[in-house]
Design an enzyme around this catalytic site. Sequence first.
Site, short mmCIF file in Angstrom:
data_model
loop_
_atom_site.label_atom_id
_atom_site.label_comp_id
_atom_site.label_asym_id
_atom_site.label_seq_id
_atom_site.Cartn_x
_atom_site.Cartn_y
_atom_site.Cartn_z
CB CYS A 1 -9.57 81.78 35.30
SG CYS A 1 -11.02 82.76 34.78
CG ASP B 1 -5.47 78.70 32.01
OD1 ASP B 1 -5.69 79.17 33.14
OD2 ASP B 1 -6.37 78.31 31.24
CG HIS C 1 -10.44 80.92 31.04
ND1 HIS C 1 -10.42 80.55 32.38
CD2 HIS C 1 -9.34 80.36 30.48
CE1 HIS C 1 -9.36 79.79 32.60
NE2 HIS C 1 -8.69 79.67 31.47
#
Length: 587
Positions: free
Chosen positions: A365, A419, A404
């Site tokens: 991420c 995302d 994250h």
Amino acid sequence: MNIQEYFARISYNESHKDADLQTLTAIFQHHLRAIPFENLSMHCGETIELDLQATYNKIVRKKRGGWCLETNLLLFWALEELGFDVCILGGNCYEPAERAYAAEMNHILLKVVIKGNSYIVDAGFGGAYQSWQPLILISGKDQPQTPGVFRFMEDNGTWYFENVKRKRYIPEQSEPATGTPEPGNIRKMYTFTLQPRHINDFQELNTNLQLSPDNILQKKSICSLQTPEGIYALVGWTFTEVKYNYMEDTDLVQITTLTDEEVEKTLKDKFGVVLENKLTPINVRGLPPNLVDMVCEMNLEEYFARTGYKGSLEKQDLETLTDIFQHHIRAVPFENLSIHCGEEITLELEHVYNKIVRRKRGGWCMENNQLLGWVLKHLGYDTSFLGAYVFNPHENAYATHMTHLILKVVIDGKAYVVDGGFGVSYQMWQPMELVSGKDQPQAPGVFRFTEKNAIWYLEKMRRKQYIPNQNFSNSDLLEKKDCRKVYMFSLEPQTVEDFRFQCKYLQTSPDSLFMKKSICTLQTTDGFRALIGWTLTETTYNYKENMDLVEFVTLEGEEVEKTLKEKFNITLNRKLVPVNVKGFYTI
């Protein structure tokens, strides 16, 4: 001013009796390798005067460099002194952020006529786009040189100049990318007409470039010099050395970050430049794409070639955002393979760019969403980083540390979460509107945000699963719950620096999920693929009504490497050691 003093400055001691192409080429190359393209005067309190005598004193006697208005003016004088038929032309540089050429003339170049043939001579572009030989003025002809292939195209009296670059090898990262040259390797440079110009036509430009705060030359201190093998470039504190054709159709690019003291020493040792006043290096990041950064850094065209996106960039709307996002998640895997083949994952944006764009790898991420955030910001989207706490189903709790990184994008007053770095079936396929309690159906399933006391919670409802190979029907990789909590977050903006500790922890702690499993997952047009250790799964969404097809295969040793290449387009530089400790992770 005298020509012999100029020749001493450029170390030229060959014949100059004949105003021919051979003499022109030799003088031009000596000029390029002795006189840097640089704008350092702007960043050490000096005014750049567009006057021949002042330019001569600066470059010849003070052994400085200059930008196009200076270096080409000096070369124009020298060629005239030697009897060449030479004139000044004006160019309009390509602006990558606008995908258009500048509306106003902002570059000077020279036209030299020898035996009826016209040649373009431009010593003032610098960096990796600097030609090394005079270019014959013919439309549509590829003209290969050491820096790459140059080409002119003529249309209704306007000439277009472009350059085709080779692939690049960054040794700190990996081996060069393989395959055919991508569209992103073609660089538009500038347009021009054959209308002769006078140096006074550029006086206003010279003033504006030094005063306008929006000018790229105000935001970056630049010094670049051609070498017998390639180029040196110093942009801010970043020193880059390029060696052309280090390997077949591949340039070697070595990048080093310098301290303030090292900047001064490097200017002297590598460029032969000693400044009278104190330099204040500058390299503003997060700028729209520009030809300076394209010398050795990052550019959108190369990124879009990597993701296969060829759509419009004219509007910063939801439709464009969705299209760019979907191309990203279908081209760039979510993966942590670096951990399991002896590489360190760093959060420097240039390293992330080189890894994902040039080496055609993926990332987790903090890499995927950082790169995607850079792209969206450059396109003009109102984009910010947020930090999330991932849900751990085995502990039935959210993580206690922010691990994250996600994006918030605001379009026409509406906020969306983007995302591109979660992977498997929890990977959203479209930006999600930041609205509490609203079901948002997508191909992977139904996503929903719920807000409570300024904390936002993401969850996902899945479909039933059909597993043809019943040996895997009870696999620990399968999610058993119909509704799964994914992560929670607040709307407090974050920076990449806020994730550095966790980035280190996740790739070193024995308690980290990413230490316990080697993961590579990629979204497809109808589902996703995931390679966890030696287990390959391929999921097809809505294979039947409200049912996903999940196919499992256990791979043998060498099949892992073959699968990474064929299914995920990944070729690793180092040996992968697959890992899959049972538990902790579901697809």
